[in-house]
Design an enzyme around this catalytic site. Structure first.
Site, mmCIF file in Angstrom:
data_model
loop_
_atom_site.group_PDB
_atom_site.id
_atom_site.type_symbol
_atom_site.label_atom_id
_atom_site.label_comp_id
_atom_site.label_asym_id
_atom_site.label_seq_id
_atom_site.Cartn_x
_atom_site.Cartn_y
_atom_site.Cartn_z
ATOM 1 N N GLY B 72 25.815 74.398 79.415
ATOM 2 C CA GLY B 72 24.380 74.331 79.701
ATOM 3 C C GLY B 72 23.658 75.643 79.551
ATOM 4 N N THR B 73 22.412 75.590 79.115
ATOM 5 C CA THR B 73 21.723 76.863 78.899
ATOM 6 C C THR B 73 20.370 76.679 78.249
ATOM 7 O OG1 THR B 73 22.145 79.021 77.978
ATOM 8 C CG2 THR B 73 22.482 77.168 76.562
ATOM 9 N N THR B 74 19.641 77.788 78.107
ATOM 10 C CA THR B 74 18.534 77.875 77.149
ATOM 11 C C THR B 74 18.639 79.226 76.473
ATOM 12 O OG1 THR B 74 17.148 76.728 78.761
ATOM 13 C CG2 THR B 74 16.046 77.705 76.879
#
Lengths: 238, 276
Positions: B72-74
């Site tokens: 998960g991330t941006t």
């Protein structure tokens, strides 16, 4: 009269306790043996602590199966998850340590062990070692270091980390007591060795209260430049 | 021998391509422990992605076994007149548990190359470290730095061998070479795209919205810093799997510099104060 909402389905994940039809069972290469591991890094020391209960399903296999393994005079690893994979993984790490010692004529540093463990774990990306690892030790400058891993080798250096079955209960407590996270107007005192050991004991006592897989006894490995010292503290046996 | 490996003589003989017969060996050779050649073990006779599914995706897993991998991330990157801006969040989650709020999602391959990470943390860290090694070997063999195009191609080809086996990686390779600033998006399917602006991860749609509304090629440096920071901040605000701190890097002609690392909580108060 209160009717439990659980019996009325929900998101389709209701467990049926009286299901009597045919069920397919497959061999699972993994099992969950429980256990909690914790590591804290201080200015000139590191602690690695684990409980000593080995369970499977509703049974306890052993009350004296610690999850900390000493690797070198400055590094201890804590492994929880599937006990079979923990044993094999520590065997492989110890063999690689010996190979390094023989070809390079020196012991591996904590950072090097962490990087090596990351590649060992990733070598099994498609059939992972079901182990949550935390390495605690002293870095080359003598400061405490903690490295935490996921089952396939992603790792980071931290100041403190909890892993294993009670990790979700312990980590927020450590964030508050050691990390002073999201607290305003607090004096951030550095952690002394005595305070850290007391904190670890208190934290495991709480974990043993609320997590069924944690309990029986607590083994703390204290790593300083003098070497590795062990302390055993009894916990709840229920 | 180390010198032989660096010269690349063994490369001509070694088989680089994925072979299904060799892939069915699931035992890592315990006599050399993968110390010389990196080996990836694969379970016999099953599709690796299907094999892992019951252990990673299921809520209860099989008899309580849930292997939770960090995800998960941006992340985002864009080219502008003064180089390339790179901004990432720093949250790593395993399922719904936040494993850490201080994960480093930008890997510094060399002073002129950066790689971002999104998707599975272990996949990104491993393949980008391998890429760093290949870039170093290229520099030693050819006496000049590798181009961004070649570096991204190396990474794309490495992961294309494992296509369909459940790798999860979306990365942006940013650098400055003889052709100027370079930005490539590479993902786990072997897709490789060159472009001016990319954002990856679970929070990418939010970041795109903010970036698209403020982007111009002729941004000044402070404006670019502000735009990149805002885009990640807004993504962390709305995406549950992004958060922690906003780490920003600026790739200039003289190499990259780390611009800032700010906690999202502090940013929230700063932006809220500006609105008043």
């Amino acid at each position: 009269m209160m009717i439990s909402a659980q019996a009325y389905g929900g998101n389709g994940k209701v467990k049926e306790y009286h299901y009597t039809g045919p069920v397919e069972h497959k061999f699972s290469p993994y099992a969950f043996n429980g256990g909690t591991v914790l590591a804290v890094a201080g200015e000139d020391f590191a602690l690695v602590a684990s409980d000593t209960r080995l369970s499977e399903g509703y049974s306890i296999h052993s009350r004296d199966s610690p999850k900390c393994y000493k690797l070198t005079d400055t590094t201890v690893i804590g492994c929880s998850g599937f006990h079979g994979d923990c044993l094999t993984l520590t065997k492989i790490i110890e063999a690689r340590l010996k190979m390094y010692k023989h070809s390079n004529n020196k012991s591996m540093t904590s950072g090097a062990i962490a990087a090596m463990l990351s590649t060992i774990l990733y070598g099994r990306r498609f059939f992972p070692y079901y182990v949550y690892n935390i390495i605690g030790g002293l870095d080359e400058e003598g400061r405490g270091a903690v490295y935490s891993f996921d089952p396939v080798g992603s790792y980071q250096r931290d100041t403190y980390k909890a892993g294993g079955s009670a990790s979700a209960m312990l980590q927020p407590l450590l964030d508050n007591q050691i990390g002073f996270k999201n607290m305003e107007n607090v004096e951030q005192l550095p952690l002394s060795q005595e305070k850290a050991v007391q904190l670890v004991k208190d934290v495991f006592i709480s974990a043993a209260e609320r997590d069924v897989y944690t309990g029986d006894a607590l083994k703390i490995c204290i790593i300083t430049k003098e070497g590795v010292r062990e302390e055993i503290v009894p916990l709840r046996k229920d | 021998m180390a010198l032989l490996d660096v010269c690349g003589i063994s490369d001509w003989v070694k088989e680089d391509t994925f072979s299904s017969q060799k892939a069915s060996v699931d035992r890592v050779n315990h006599f050399n422990f993968a110390a010389r050649e990196p080996e990836l073990a694969v379970p016999i006779g099953v599709d690796p992605a299907d094999f892992l599914k019951p252990f990673t995706d299921c809520e209860d897993g099989v008899e309580g076994v849930t292997i939770k991998l960090e995800h998960g991330t941006t992340t985002l990157a864009f080219k502008f007149q003064h180089g390339v801006m790179v901004a990432v969040d720093s949250r790593a989650s395993s399922g719904s548990y936040v494993s850490t709020q201080m994960f480093k999602k930008v890997i510094e391959i060399n002073p002129y190359l950066l790689g971002t990470m999104s998707g599975s943390a272990a996949d990104c860290v491993y393949w980008e470290r391998l890429l760093a090694k290949e870039c170093r070997i290229y520099k030693l063999r050819n006496k000049e730095r590798i181009s961004v195009s070649a570096a991204s191609k190396l990474l794309a080809n490495m992961v294309a061998n494992y296509r369909g086996m459940g790798l999860s990686m979306g990365t942006m390779i940013c650098g400055w070479d003889k052709k100027g600033p370079g930005l490539y998006y590479v993902d786990d399917n072997g897709l490789r795209l060159s472009g001016n602006m990319f954002s990856t991860g679970s929070g990418s749609s939010y970041a795109y919205g903010v970036m698209d509304s403020g982007y111009r090629y002729d941004l000044t440096v402070p404006e670019a810093y502000d735009l990149a920071q805002r885009a990640i901040f807004h993504a962390t605000h709305r995406d549950a799997y992004s958060g922690g701190t906003v780490n920003m890097y600026h790739m200039q002609e003289t190499g990259w510099i780390k611009v800032s690392q700010e906690d999202v909580g502090e940013l929230y108060h700063r932006f809220a104060a500006e609105k008043k």
